[in-house]
Write a protein that holds these residues in place. Structure first.
Motif, PDB file in Angstrom:
ATOM      1  N   VAL A  80       2.826  10.569   1.271  1.00  0.00           N
ATOM      2  CA  VAL A  80       2.841  11.352   2.498  1.00  0.00           C
ATOM      3  C   VAL A  80       3.877  12.442   2.297  1.00  0.00           C
ATOM      4  O   VAL A  80       4.989  12.158   1.877  1.00  0.00           O
ATOM      5  CB  VAL A  80       3.227  10.455   3.694  1.00  0.00           C
ATOM      6  CG1 VAL A  80       3.385  11.271   4.947  1.00  0.00           C
ATOM      7  CG2 VAL A  80       2.194   9.369   3.893  1.00  0.00           C
ATOM      8  N   PHE A  84      11.580   4.329  14.619  1.00  0.00           N
ATOM      9  CA  PHE A  84      10.275   3.749  14.273  1.00  0.00           C
ATOM     10  C   PHE A  84      10.411   2.446  13.489  1.00  0.00           C
ATOM     11  O   PHE A  84       9.641   1.526  13.674  1.00  0.00           O
ATOM     12  CB  PHE A  84       9.464   4.742  13.435  1.00  0.00           C
ATOM     13  CG  PHE A  84       9.395   6.105  14.025  1.00  0.00           C
ATOM     14  CD1 PHE A  84       8.475   6.380  15.023  1.00  0.00           C
ATOM     15  CD2 PHE A  84      10.254   7.111  13.609  1.00  0.00           C
ATOM     16  CE1 PHE A  84       8.411   7.643  15.585  1.00  0.00           C
ATOM     17  CE2 PHE A  84      10.202   8.372  14.171  1.00  0.00           C
ATOM     18  CZ  PHE A  84       9.283   8.635  15.159  1.00  0.00           C
ATOM     19  N   VAL A 101       7.424  11.656   9.755  1.00  0.00           N
ATOM     20  CA  VAL A 101       7.695  11.264  11.140  1.00  0.00           C
ATOM     21  C   VAL A 101       6.419  11.176  11.982  1.00  0.00           C
ATOM     22  O   VAL A 101       6.202  10.177  12.661  1.00  0.00           O
ATOM     23  CB  VAL A 101       8.763  12.194  11.760  1.00  0.00           C
ATOM     24  CG1 VAL A 101       8.824  12.006  13.258  1.00  0.00           C
ATOM     25  CG2 VAL A 101      10.111  11.895  11.134  1.00  0.00           C
ATOM     26  N   PRO A 102       5.536  12.193  11.938  1.00  0.00           N
ATOM     27  CA  PRO A 102       4.283  12.034  12.687  1.00  0.00           C
ATOM     28  C   PRO A 102       3.505  10.777  12.290  1.00  0.00           C
ATOM     29  O   PRO A 102       2.950  10.094  13.150  1.00  0.00           O
ATOM     30  CB  PRO A 102       3.495  13.291  12.323  1.00  0.00           C
ATOM     31  CG  PRO A 102       4.519  14.299  11.960  1.00  0.00           C
ATOM     32  CD  PRO A 102       5.651  13.538  11.361  1.00  0.00           C
ATOM     33  N   GLN A 103       3.475  10.438  11.007  1.00  0.00           N
ATOM     34  CA  GLN A 103       2.730   9.265  10.551  1.00  0.00           C
ATOM     35  C   GLN A 103       3.377   7.963  11.008  1.00  0.00           C
ATOM     36  O   GLN A 103       2.704   6.991  11.301  1.00  0.00           O
ATOM     37  CB  GLN A 103       2.599   9.269   9.024  1.00  0.00           C
ATOM     38  CG  GLN A 103       1.590  10.252   8.502  1.00  0.00           C
ATOM     39  CD  GLN A 103       0.181   9.911   8.954  1.00  0.00           C
ATOM     40  OE1 GLN A 103      -0.237  10.271  10.045  1.00  0.00           O
ATOM     41  NE2 GLN A 103      -0.550   9.204   8.124  1.00  0.00           N
ATOM     42  N   ASP A 138       5.164  15.150   6.972  1.00  0.00           N
ATOM     43  CA  ASP A 138       4.235  14.278   7.688  1.00  0.00           C
ATOM     44  C   ASP A 138       4.823  12.896   7.965  1.00  0.00           C
ATOM     45  O   ASP A 138       4.198  12.092   8.664  1.00  0.00           O
ATOM     46  CB  ASP A 138       2.931  14.118   6.887  1.00  0.00           C
ATOM     47  CG  ASP A 138       2.005  15.324   7.038  1.00  0.00           C
ATOM     48  OD1 ASP A 138       2.211  16.075   8.015  1.00  0.00           O
ATOM     49  OD2 ASP A 138       1.116  15.502   6.217  1.00  0.00           O
ATOM     50  N   ASN A 167       0.605   4.849  11.181  1.00  0.00           N
ATOM     51  CA  ASN A 167      -0.119   4.855   9.925  1.00  0.00           C
ATOM     52  C   ASN A 167       0.799   4.608   8.738  1.00  0.00           C
ATOM     53  O   ASN A 167       0.360   4.349   7.639  1.00  0.00           O
ATOM     54  CB  ASN A 167      -0.859   6.176   9.751  1.00  0.00           C
ATOM     55  CG  ASN A 167      -2.031   6.033   8.815  1.00  0.00           C
ATOM     56  OD1 ASN A 167      -2.547   4.945   8.626  1.00  0.00           O
ATOM     57  ND2 ASN A 167      -2.431   7.117   8.203  1.00  0.00           N
ATOM     58  N   ALA A 220       0.849  -1.183   0.000  1.00  0.00           N
ATOM     59  CA  ALA A 220       0.000   0.000   0.000  1.00  0.00           C
ATOM     60  C   ALA A 220       0.889   1.238   0.000  1.00  0.00           C
ATOM     61  O   ALA A 220       1.131   1.834   1.043  1.00  0.00           O
ATOM     62  CB  ALA A 220      -0.929  -0.008   1.208  1.00  0.00           C
ATOM     63  N   PRO A 221       1.390   1.596  -1.193  1.00  0.00           N
ATOM     64  CA  PRO A 221       2.259   2.776  -1.221  1.00  0.00           C
ATOM     65  C   PRO A 221       1.438   4.015  -0.879  1.00  0.00           C
ATOM     66  O   PRO A 221       0.344   4.194  -1.395  1.00  0.00           O
ATOM     67  CB  PRO A 221       2.753   2.817  -2.669  1.00  0.00           C
ATOM     68  CG  PRO A 221       1.737   2.070  -3.451  1.00  0.00           C
ATOM     69  CD  PRO A 221       1.164   1.033  -2.530  1.00  0.00           C
ATOM     70  N   THR A 276       2.391   7.462  14.648  1.00  0.00           N
ATOM     71  CA  THR A 276       1.051   6.957  14.923  1.00  0.00           C
ATOM     72  C   THR A 276       0.833   5.585  14.301  1.00  0.00           C
ATOM     73  O   THR A 276      -0.242   5.010  14.436  1.00  0.00           O
ATOM     74  CB  THR A 276      -0.014   7.908  14.339  1.00  0.00           C
ATOM     75  OG1 THR A 276       0.240   8.050  12.954  1.00  0.00           O
ATOM     76  CG2 THR A 276       0.008   9.249  15.011  1.00  0.00           C
TER      77      THR A 276
END
Ligand code: NA
Ligand code: NA
Lengths: 309, 176, 436
Positions: free
Chosen positions: A165, A197, A171-173, A169, A178, A161-162, A176
């Motif tokens: 982003v 991460f 690092v924040p993604q 965004d 996502n 699922a490419p 979380t």
């Protein structure tokens, strides 16, 4: 009379091409006895992005710029070659590919009123993920951040699922959950500290992106013949230096990665690489459609020299 | 002359209103596209692969399309330190000067965007994303929005110069 | 010309054009064009293409989209009774503290800062909801303006924050750690602002008049139940980010969607509401964005003039000790902040400043917080201070009054910065605790 040139680039000062550009500017100043002074503006500090550089240099807004070659693809599709997945499999092949394509690059730049000074490679692109990737099944449903169209096409074909982003965004993604993987080099991962991460770097040799430094032909023409030679020589020296430095730079990256307990996965199974190579075919075909005979002859010549497609 | 100035002003106002409505539609489309993107990603693990391009060009287009109308309604802010202290006639002259001096860079930009639009059209330049947006489209919107702003500025200056009843289209704030 | 005389020339042009009353977006554009023309002797065609490129690039960035969308959200809230319910619900609680509802500015901005990475968007959205309601209730205009302009900038210090991401990549500092490091200083500064408001209102009660109708316990409880739309909005928008459903950039669209849904639930949704709110959002976004776009040309111009780099070199060559160095860098950022936005300041000065900082023994993580607070100050320093522009647009007060009203809060921010410099442990404590 001194010539003062402002050079724009998007990469950081403490990156491989960033350090290379400073050395290039110093070489030029030395060889011209301080008559040609190049100020390098890193990090896009002049307000231009990679994709603006082709027109900015063409229109004389910038005398010269260093840019990610793939960013020119909207205007000159041939430059996408350097970021096509799995064409070159290692740094030697990447250099060979560049040498084969160089006349086409020079021609495309000449169409846009500029002259190629030198190329500067990036370390190979791989996948930062939470686990080692060994089979196509490992990619199923993987939420991976890709950085260009080729990556999106390739990973969609593999059942991943490419996701698109924006850079800010990422690092924040990841935080979380996502995003579960990022397609970038060890270098790119280092600057974002991706091991916080995704503690596994899968070194797949996915692509070997290039930076291109080009100068406005008129600005270059205004230099004296001796100055022109000095600039061209400094360009050749910079190219040789950066293509050598990329290996030590990669080793240095790996040291930082190991210090931060990143697992580096090399030697992916051939079956896996074959599947990846098959998945990128539509991207190659798309590129060939855009570049026609020109692109085909580059790929054919390259295939002849390295013995694989 | 006076009626010509009034007509020009009315035309600029009308076009500005239409462009502003277009800007609002663009804002709504951008919002909808982002919501669709969130939905697709979370429910079907897929994407439109175009959201940053559509929304990026959308925000830029929205801004330039709204410029003329925003200026006309006096919502483009300015420093009133000197302006608010001028006599009505001096204020009128100052307003004309402000409009004319603003017209210079705006006209220059409009011209450059027109040239750039034509070049991008001629050379089939596209964006680098999956959508491959022909670049002349957003550039033409910029050229139109800035051209409209130039028209509004010219109409404003002309009307102030020839029509004694012309209102000063600036929402006056408290005296500084 | 040297860095000093060039800076002086540009400043003079800024005061000439902006002072003359030209629209600010145009004034900033004219400063850039005339600087390139006069100081750098660029041909006019080159300036035109440069301006075109800088404007097109800066206005079509995806990151900007949060601003018009959040402003739209604010416009919808403003046009429904959600804002009125909020203030009615909060007044029984607020009546107990000096300063009363004025604290909604600071706490609203702090809360909003946790979903929005842009300072102008924070000030504009919270301000749209609070300014009119506070003015109607007779609260002091200057305190309202100052607290909004200053607390709005907390959007940069409290994560998510674009400046922190840019700094983190350049300085190779963990962005996750930077985000965590922003929390404590952010809350300290917000707390100091609230204390200042409380003290001012305690000394002069007329700044925050008491609500005329005093409610009984039952009515107060009912009024507080009216807070649900705002709470729902907060939960939906924050939840979408922190569960990963939406990116911080996308959260603004979630906010617009949720606000429309609330309007529908409370039977206030109408075609007129959608139309009016969208048009108003377009106009106020256009005002702010057109200044941001011309400001991007100004920062390109200053980069061409080498001013930020040369000034940073002046600091570099002065051979100062650690504390003098950090003061000198503070002054440098204060000066640059008068004209430049945070991302520009960061990318332009980092190549020179970062080695100085690490050599002097400062932790790059701590310095990231220092930098962001300096950038926040730049949002409220004239002549180019985006939160000042936002507040001028919202309240119609002259720029000089807005700047004056923000000044005490700016000084408080500097005082907090001094405390964080003397005791860097305040910044380092939380990130070290959570990510040793
Ligand atoms: Na924030
Ligand atoms: Na400022």
């Amino acid at each position: 009379q001194t010539v003062k040139w402002d050079m724009s680039m998007e990469d950081r000062a403490n990156s491989l091409p960033g350090e290379g550009a400073i050395a290039f500017a110093e070489d030029v100043a030395k060889a011209t006895n301080g008559q040609v002074v190049i100020t390098v503006h890193h990090g896009g500090a002049l307000g231009f992005k990679n994709k603006d550089h082709l027109n900015a240099v063409r229109d004389g807004v910038l005398p010269l710029a260093q840019s990610l070659a793939g960013a020119f693809s909207g205007q000159e599709p041939v430059f996408l070659l350097s970021s096509l997945p799995f064409v070159a499999r290692n740094l030697d092949e990447a250099k060979l590919l560049y040498d084969v394509a160089r006349p086409a690059y020079e021609e495309a730049l000449a169409r846009n009123g500029q002259k190629l000074l030198y190329s500067s490679p990036f370390p190979p692109t791989g996948i930062w993920a939470k686990k080692p990737l060994r089979t196509v099944d490992d990619l199923k449903g993987l939420k991976i951040r890709t950085y260009d169209v080729n990556g999106t096409i390739t990973f969609k074909n593999l059942g991943a699922a490419p996701l698109q982003v924006s850079f800010s965004d990422v690092v924040p993604q990841l935080g979380t959950g996502n995003l579960a993987a990022v397609l970038t080099s060890a270098d790119g991962g280092r600057s974002l500290k991706l091991w916080e991460f995704t503690p596994v770097f899968n070194d797949l040799g996915y692509a070997f992106p290039l930076n291109i430094t080009a100068v406005n032909a008129d600005a270059f023409g205004k230099l004296s013949p001796a100055q022109q030679k000095a600039v061209m020589d400094a360009g050749s020296a910079a190219e040789a230096r950066d293509w050598t430095a990329v290996r030590t730079w990669e080793a240095k990256n790996y040291d930082v990665l190991r210090e931060n307990k990143t697992e580096i996965v090399k030697d992916a199974p051939p079956a896996f690489l074959d599947a990846l190579a098959k998945a990128r075919e539509p991207a190659i075909k798309d590129w060939l459609d855009k570049t026609r005979a020109n692109g085909k002859s580059i790929l054919d010549t390259f295939a002849q020299k390295v013995g694989h497609q | 002359m006076k009626s010509a100035a009034r007509m020009l002003d009315r035309m600029a106002g009308l076009l500005g209103t239409v462009a502003m409505a277009a800007a609002a539609v663009i804002l709504a489309i951008a919002t909808g596209h982002i919501l669709l993107e969130i939905f697709l990603r979370n429910v079907f693990a897929t994407s439109t692969y175009a959201v940053d391009e559509v929304v990026g060009y959308g925000v830029g287009s929205m801004t330039v399309l709204a410029m003329a109308g925003t200026l006309r309604r006096g919502e483009m802010i300015r420093v009133q330190l000197v302006l608010a202290r001028l006599s009505p006639s001096a204020r009128r002259v100052a307003e004309i000067m402000c409009a004319l001096v603003t017209l210079l860079p705006v006209f220059l930009l409009t011209r450059t965007f027109v040239l750039s639009t034509m070049r991008s059209f001629r050379e089939h330049t596209v964006s680098t994303g999956l959508l491959e947006v022909p670049l002349w489209i957003p550039e033409a919107i910029f050229a139109f929005g800035l051209g409209l702003l130039a028209l509004q500025l010219a109409a404003y200056a002309l009307r102030l110069a020839v029509d004694p009843d012309a209102p000063i289209a600036v929402a006056d704030v408290a005296t500084e | 010309m040297g860095a000093y005389s060039l800076s002086l020339s540009v400043s003079l042009l800024v005061f000439a054009f902006l002072g003359a009353g030209v629209w600010i977006f145009a004034g900033v554009l004219l400063v850039s064009v005339s600087s390139l023309l006069i100081l750098l002797d660029f041909p006019i065609d080159r300036i035109a293409v440069l301006a075109k490129t800088a404007m097109f690039r800066s206005s079509t960035g995806w990151e900007l989209s949060a601003l018009p969308l959040f402003i739209w959200m604010g416009e919808i809230v403003f046009r429904t009774d959600v804002a009125e319910r909020l203030f009615r619900g909060l007044s029984p609680l607020a009546n107990c503290v000096p300063g009363r509802l004025l604290h909604t500015n600071v706490s609203g901005c702090t809360l909003f800062g946790a979903v929005c990475g842009s300072s102008a968007a924070t000030a504009a959205t919270v301000g749209k909801i609070t300014t009119k309601a506070l003015a109607q209730r007779g609260y002091d205009v200057d305190l309202t303006i100052g607290s909004l302009a200053a607390a709005g900038s907390l959007g940069l210090l409290i994560p998510p924050s674009i400046v922190m991401i840019v700094y983190g990549v350049i300085a190779e500092v963990s962005i996750a750690k930077l985000f965590i490091a922003g929390f404590v200083p952010g809350f300290i500064i917000a707390g100091v602002f609230s204390c200042f408001i409380a003290v001012r209102c305690w000394l002069k009660p007329s700044l925050s008049p008491a609500e005329e109708i005093s409610l009984g316990v039952g009515e107060a409880a009912r009024a507080m139940l009216g807070l649900w739309p705002v709470l729902l909005l907060i939960i939906v928008v924050m939840g979408s980010i922190y569960t990963g459903i939406a990116t911080p950039t996308e959260a603004a669209a979630v906010g617009v969607g949720a606000t429309f849904a609330i309007a529908a639930l409370t039977r206030q949704l109408s075609w007129g509401l959608a139309q009016e709110s969208a048009l108003a959002a377009v106009r106020s976004s256009c005002m702010i964005l057109s200044i941001m776009i011309s400001a991007s040309l100004l920062s390109t111009t200053l980069a061409y003039l080498h001013i930020p780099n040369d000034l940073a070199h002046v600091v570099q060559q002065s051979g100062l000790g650690p504390y003098q160095l950090i003061i000198a860098i503070g002054v440098l950022y204060l000066v640059l902040g008068c004209f430049l936005d945070g991302v520009s300041i960061t990318v332009m000065t980092m190549p020179v400043v970062l080695p100085l900082i690490t050599a002097a023994g400062f932790d790059p993580l701590w310095f990231g917080v220092f930098l962001v607070i300096m950038v926040e100050l730049g949002q409220i320093t004239p002549p180019v201070g985006f939160n000042l522009f936002v507040l001028q647009g919202l309240t119609g007060q002259p720029l000089s009054r807005v700047a004056k009203a923000s000044a005490p809060f700016g000084i408080l921010m500097l005082a907090c910065l001094a405390v964080l410099t003397i005791w860097p442990g305040i910044v380092m404590w939380l990130p070290n605790l959570l990510q040793p």
